[in-house]
Design a protein around this motif. Structure first.
Motif: not given
Ligand code: WTA
Length: 632
Positions: A295-296, A372-374, A396-401, A486, A498, A501, A507, A512
């Motif tokens: 998704i990124t 993608g992860e912490p 530090d961008t947190w988001w998901q697919t 999360d 964050i 999971r 991850i 994932n």
């Molecule tokens: C984790 C990626 C901490 C989280 C865009 C989420 C993160 C999952 C971060 C989604 C971050 C993504 N800090 N954890 N900055 N970014 N995650 O669907 O657990 O591949 O639920 O999307 O990655 O991963 P996905």
């Protein structure tokens, strides 16, 4: 007033407040920045209990007109995609907005000539070459729904995705370069298609000039078809809520989930967040190192940057080829201003030492991003000091697919940053933390399960072909809330960190992985009776996989380990291989027969002092043996 570009803390606060108090007005003012064939009748209709979510209903548009055509007058000669090949001596390719327009139209016409129409599903299984971005946009041009499958997935994983959404056409290449290796993509597609009778056509891009076989009447070289195609293709007029793409993500159980993203809301949100999170300015060169298979790459290599008329770098290779200076060489060569990568890449490069970044001029960098992860504190500081030279804010961008775009992040140079904290929600995002009883925690300083209380424009609308699963996975744990899966904590200032999971998704290197599909793959081995996969901390990958396996008979061996990993490679892909495999007599289970992963996780992470009470287990005696034979 439109808050499309936020440039101060005050503006952020104001935009955020408006987005919560009056979301419809807020998002319609943002949407005014795009080109519409017809504007919306209503901004938002939603009901999380069904769940049903509609943004900009009644509007008509084509996303490629927004990503390409509307830039042609002012930016026709500006580089849209800057392709950096695997082999640096091949030289970069600059694709201008005008050239992108022509190439997307040609590709769209090729698809049309193959009978692809609005609503048809097209599978893209390609390396990171321009044809991938171009095919994504070509599908969007004619209203076909693209589903990109990361080219590291195996034939059976590819087949499962093609079957799930019933693709009729696949675009691939004769192979892929990956560092010093090549990968036989076409061979993988051929194998996958043995199980996919509905695929009528394969279009093959030439990349590595491998000898491959084309099946007559089904397989065609792409280039000759492109050569013959017209450079004009009228964009299909789409409804705001028409699906734009399907992208598969792993679930904690069962088969992968085909997340469906629709047109208008996805466009508005990915573009808005790109502009603000990276503070992109007209002359900047922006680089996201992700693969478009994730998704990124969709949101922050293709759609978000192009919707803003940006120059977006697309890199085919890997950070270690020809040496560990490759990323920094590219930054220097193209004077990259914004650089967006994953913690696993940062850790891997940090391990190689500061001599690599020190040999290059990184002074063009203005903003660094991670996703993608912490990110652990050590990696954060290395990134800050060695790459940013203490001068570049880190987002530090947190988001998901499922989310389509960045939900929680700092804004560079605008809002506060703290290492390991994603910090603040973007305008329009209303996060909350839930306690064990399922109640929302009202104190500021807290930790709990992270939910979002209100829809934003790019939230996925459903899981392809399985709306019930969509509801059950995301909207049933907490009433009227989207549950992220999360855990998070919130500090006294209201900033979010964050923590990871809370379900059975692990991850690994930013990918994932659901435990269930891996266990299913292992269990197919004739001599395996049962298996359980858990994650354990790993220096570079963040987490690695530890498998506990019980056998039908006989003893475990290196040969058996290899066979198990080969099975996983074949069923899912090499990314899901286990780092450690421990053969055990039995697995710890509850009295109802559920495997106690919590205990296995502790054992794998060498935290056996804090196992808790195991006396209630069905078989407490196996735990002691597992601990004794634990692999270090
Ligand atoms: C984790 C990626 C901490 C989280 C865009 C989420 C993160 C999952 C971060 C989604 C971050 C993504 N800090 N954890 N900055 N970014 N995650 O669907 O657990 O591949 O639920 O999307 O990655 O991963 P996905």
């Amino acid at each position: 007033m439109s808050h499309y570009h936020i440039t101060s803390k005050e503006q952020y606060k104001q935009a955020y407040q408006e987005s919560v108090e009056n979301p419809e007005e807020f998002w319609s003012s943002i949407a005014e920045n795009f080109q519409w064939n017809k504007k919306w009748d209503t901004v938002l209709n939603f009901d999380f209990s069904k769940p049903e979510i509609n943004w900009f209903q009644g509007a008509k548009l084509n996303i490629t007109e927004n990503c390409i055509d509307r830039h042609l007058f002012e930016r026709g000669n500006k580089t849209a995609l800057l392709f950096e090949p695997n082999n640096p001596s091949e030289g970069a390719e600059h694709i201008t907005y005008q050239q992108l327009h022509d190439r997307v139209c040609k590709m769209a016409n090729v698809l049309k000539n193959q009978g692809i129409k609005k609503g048809d599903r097209v599978c893209l299984y390609l390396p990171m070459i321009p044809e991938l971005a171009i095919s994504v946009l070509a599908c969007a041009r004619i209203g076909a729904i693209h589903t990109v499958v990361f080219a590291g997935f195996s034939a059976s994983a590819l087949a499962a995705r093609i079957l799930d959404c019933d693709c009729t056409l696949v675009i691939t290449s004769d192979g892929a370069f990956r560092g010093s290796k090549t990968i036989d993509l076409k061979g993988i597609v051929d194998k996958a298609l043995k199980d996919c009778p509905d695929v009528k056509t394969i279009l093959v891009a030439k990349r590595i000039y491998a000898e491959i076989t084309l099946t007559e009447g089904r397989d065609y070289w792409l280039q000759p078809l492109l050569d013959k195609a017209e450079t004009i293709c009228k964009p299909e007029v789409m409804d705001a809520e028409d699906p734009l793409f399907i992208l598969y993500t792993s679930g904690s159980t069962g088969k992968p989930k085909g997340m469906v993203h629709t047109t208008a809301g996805y466009m508005v949100y990915s573009a808005f967040t790109f502009k603000n999170v990276f503070q992109y300015e007209e002359e900047d060169v922006y680089w996201c190192t992700a693969d478009i298979g994730w998704i990124t790459g969709h949101s922050y290599i293709v759609y978000g940057p192009l919707a803003n008329g940006a120059t977006s770098v697309m890199f085919e290779g890997v950070p270690s080829h020809p040496d560990y200076g490759r990323f920094w060489d590219i930054v220097e060569k193209h004077k990259v201003n914004q650089f967006y990568t994953a913690p696993t890449a940062i850790r891997a490069l940090a391990k190689q030492g500061a001599k690599w970044p020190k040999s290059y001029d990184l002074s063009s960098l203005k903003v660094l991003g991670t996703v993608g992860e912490p990110i652990n504190e050590e990696a954060w500081h290395w990134y800050d000091e060695q790459i940013g030279k203490g001068n570049c804010p880190i987002v530090d961008t947190w988001w998901q697919t499922e989310n389509g775009g960045i939900l929680i992040t700092s804004l560079p140079g605008i809002t506060r940053q703290i290492p390991t904290y994603a910090t603040l929600p973007m305008p329009g995002i209303q996060p909350c933390l839930m306690d064990e009883k399922g109640e929302e925690i009202t104190t500021t300083e807290a930790s709990g399960k992270l939910c979002i209380k209100f829809p934003w424009p790019s939230i996925a609308r459903t899981i392809w072909g399985n709306h019930d699963r969509y509801r059950d996975t995301y909207f049933s744990a907490f009433k009227n809330k989207y549950f992220t899966g999360d855990g998070a904590l919130r500090n006294a200032e209201g900033l979010y960190r964050i923590t990871g999971r809370v379900d059975d998704v692990i991850i690994v290197s930013g990918h994932n992985l659901g435990t269930a599909p891996i266990e299913d793959a292992i269990d197919e081995h004739p001599n395996v009776s049962e298996s359980a996969i858990v994650g354990f901390p790993h220096d570079i990958k963040g987490n690695a996989l530890y498998g506990f396996v019980t056998l039908v008979d006989g003893e475990g061996s290196e040969k058996l380990k290899k066979e198990i990993n080969n099975l996983i490679s074949e069923k899912i892909g090499p990314i899901a291989k286990l780092d450690k495999i421990q053969f055990t007599e039995g697995l710890p289970k509850t009295r109802s027969g559920k495997i106690m992963r919590r205990i296995l996780r502790k054992i794998a992470s060498n935290e056996t002092d804090s196992l808790g009470d195991i006396s209630t287990l069905l078989n407490p005696e196996v735990v002691e043996n597992i601990i004794k034979e634990r692999l270090s």
